[in-house]
Write a protein that holds these residues in place. Sequence first.
Motif, PDB file in Angstrom:
ATOM      1  N   LEU A 220       0.431  41.102 -19.536  1.00 36.99           N
ATOM      2  CA  LEU A 220      -0.734  41.189 -20.413  1.00 36.99           C
ATOM      3  C   LEU A 220      -1.709  40.044 -20.134  1.00 36.99           C
ATOM      4  O   LEU A 220      -2.921  40.253 -20.061  1.00 36.99           O
ATOM      5  CB  LEU A 220      -0.298  41.172 -21.874  1.00 36.99           C
ATOM      6  N   ASP A 221      -1.153  38.852 -19.963  1.00 38.51           N
ATOM      7  CA  ASP A 221      -2.000  37.694 -19.652  1.00 38.51           C
ATOM      8  C   ASP A 221      -2.700  37.861 -18.300  1.00 38.51           C
ATOM      9  O   ASP A 221      -3.768  37.281 -18.066  1.00 38.51           O
ATOM     10  CB  ASP A 221      -1.176  36.408 -19.651  1.00 38.51           C
ATOM     11  N   GLY A 222      -2.087  38.675 -17.421  1.00 43.81           N
ATOM     12  CA  GLY A 222      -2.671  38.896 -16.106  1.00 43.81           C
ATOM     13  C   GLY A 222      -3.815  39.888 -16.094  1.00 43.81           C
ATOM     14  O   GLY A 222      -4.421  40.125 -15.041  1.00 43.81           O
ATOM     15  N   GLY A 223      -4.102  40.500 -17.229  1.00 44.72           N
ATOM     16  CA  GLY A 223      -5.274  41.362 -17.305  1.00 44.72           C
ATOM     17  C   GLY A 223      -5.019  42.815 -17.628  1.00 44.72           C
ATOM     18  O   GLY A 223      -5.975  43.587 -17.791  1.00 44.72           O
ATOM     19  N   LEU A 224      -3.763  43.216 -17.709  1.00 39.60           N
ATOM     20  CA  LEU A 224      -3.480  44.600 -18.078  1.00 39.60           C
ATOM     21  C   LEU A 224      -3.639  44.781 -19.586  1.00 39.60           C
ATOM     22  O   LEU A 224      -3.507  43.844 -20.367  1.00 39.60           O
ATOM     23  CB  LEU A 224      -2.075  44.995 -17.623  1.00 39.60           C
ATOM     24  N   ASP A 225      -3.910  46.004 -19.984  1.00 40.57           N
ATOM     25  CA  ASP A 225      -4.152  46.300 -21.395  1.00 40.57           C
ATOM     26  C   ASP A 225      -2.871  46.518 -22.179  1.00 40.57           C
ATOM     27  O   ASP A 225      -2.844  46.323 -23.396  1.00 40.57           O
ATOM     28  CB  ASP A 225      -5.021  47.552 -21.528  1.00 40.57           C
ATOM     29  N   GLY A 226      -1.820  46.960 -21.496  1.00 43.23           N
ATOM     30  CA  GLY A 226      -0.581  47.262 -22.197  1.00 43.23           C
ATOM     31  C   GLY A 226       0.610  47.233 -21.263  1.00 43.23           C
ATOM     32  O   GLY A 226       0.466  47.290 -20.034  1.00 43.23           O
ATOM     33  N   VAL A 227       1.784  47.136 -21.859  1.00 44.46           N
ATOM     34  CA  VAL A 227       3.047  47.178 -21.127  1.00 44.46           C
ATOM     35  C   VAL A 227       3.973  48.145 -21.851  1.00 44.46           C
ATOM     36  O   VAL A 227       4.126  48.066 -23.075  1.00 44.46           O
ATOM     37  CB  VAL A 227       3.713  45.787 -21.034  1.00 44.46           C
ATOM     38  N   MET A 228       4.554  49.057 -21.102  1.00 42.63           N
ATOM     39  CA  MET A 228       5.535  49.987 -21.652  1.00 42.63           C
ATOM     40  C   MET A 228       6.909  49.626 -21.100  1.00 42.63           C
ATOM     41  O   MET A 228       7.083  49.478 -19.885  1.00 42.63           O
ATOM     42  CB  MET A 228       5.189  51.432 -21.265  1.00 42.63           C
ATOM     43  N   ILE A 229       7.869  49.445 -21.996  1.00 46.34           N
ATOM     44  CA  ILE A 229       9.226  49.056 -21.598  1.00 46.34           C
ATOM     45  C   ILE A 229      10.190  50.185 -21.953  1.00 46.34           C
ATOM     46  O   ILE A 229      10.134  50.736 -23.059  1.00 46.34           O
ATOM     47  CB  ILE A 229       9.647  47.749 -22.292  1.00 46.34           C
ATOM     48  N   GLY A 230      11.072  50.513 -21.022  1.00 49.56           N
ATOM     49  CA  GLY A 230      12.011  51.597 -21.234  1.00 49.56           C
ATOM     50  C   GLY A 230      13.431  51.130 -21.471  1.00 49.56           C
ATOM     51  O   GLY A 230      13.820  50.810 -22.586  1.00 49.56           O
ATOM     52  N   ARG A 231      14.203  51.061 -20.409  1.00 52.52           N
ATOM     53  CA  ARG A 231      15.650  50.827 -20.553  1.00 52.52           C
ATOM     54  C   ARG A 231      15.987  49.509 -21.242  1.00 52.52           C
ATOM     55  O   ARG A 231      16.921  49.442 -22.035  1.00 52.52           O
ATOM     56  CB  ARG A 231      16.320  50.902 -19.176  1.00 52.52           C
ATOM     57  N   ALA A 232      15.236  48.452 -20.957  1.00 53.04           N
ATOM     58  CA  ALA A 232      15.530  47.163 -21.599  1.00 53.04           C
ATOM     59  C   ALA A 232      15.328  47.261 -23.103  1.00 53.04           C
ATOM     60  O   ALA A 232      16.097  46.681 -23.881  1.00 53.04           O
ATOM     61  CB  ALA A 232      14.645  46.062 -21.015  1.00 53.04           C
TER      62      ALA A 232
END
Length: 334
Positions: A220-232
């Motif tokens: 997120l800090d790198g400039g992406l708008d969102g992060v989707m996490i699955g198995r973790a």
Amino acid sequence: MQLEQHAKLSVAPMMDWTDRHCRYLHRQLSRHALLYTEMVTAAALVRGGAVHLLDHDPAEHPVALQLGGSDPVELAKAARLGAAAGYDEINLNCGCPSDRVQSGTFGAVLMRQPGLVADCVAAMRDAVDVDVTIKCRIGVDDQDPENVLPEFLARIVAAGCERVTIHARKAWLQGLSPKENRDIPPLDYDLVMRMKGLFPNLHISINGGVATLDQAVELLDGGLDGVMIGRAAYHQPADILISADRRVFGSAGPDTSADTAVQAMLPYIEAHLSAGGRLHQVTRHMLGLFAGRPGARTWRRMLSEGATAPGAGPALVEAALAEVLPLAPARKAV
């Protein structure tokens, strides 16, 4: 909070895992993360009448319905059913590589047909007022992601899609199993980052290989708008979610905890059992709550072995929790 802000952190749609019981549990850990259903085929809803697949608890919001399909008319009808059921977002699956999905001409195979995907997006947007989004791969088989992904994104953006989640791996439709497709094709985060540069007004979330909340914050800090996490998020839900509201969404706190989540699940479990459900249908999603804490193995064993027994109920969960709580304080979030 707007839905696109909730999408800063989301839990991926995962078949056989992110059912309504799993989502209710995750909501006890984070008030703000966007949750997704398992993929539901448009045909099951429209032709099969399986509207029970849309059942969810109001507490799950914000929650998105993921659809599978490739017929714009049928997807529009399914999206209408999803919106009427109260879902906050309708997401089209363009990333699943399973044989069953390919035979139905949906999932990752749609990466080869960006025009059709655009038609599907336009039809669904015309049918509903809620957000229509896409989850895709960077490409399939011998496609060159540098060429096909920008074209794919341009087509769906032109059709009105404003948010996309990109699993930063290719999918190999022949030669790799669905499980292998989650691990073997190399991740290309840099490509997804470049897509944000090419499409600055498109809300882009990244998916694939994100194992910790620290890693999500870094992306997120790198400039992406969102992060989707699955198995973790499924196997270690507390590690991912208990401090997410503070660290990702800026809430003042305090952080939630696995302990309080278990307590919050007890009335839900009681209601589920009263409606004719079985304990293991809920507790199978709770096995990883105490991952890394003393007593976690006992917690898992007691629930795994006892939850399928006739008459098993909240007392078993409370007994298992008692085996964890005296052994160590809840892990402090950083």
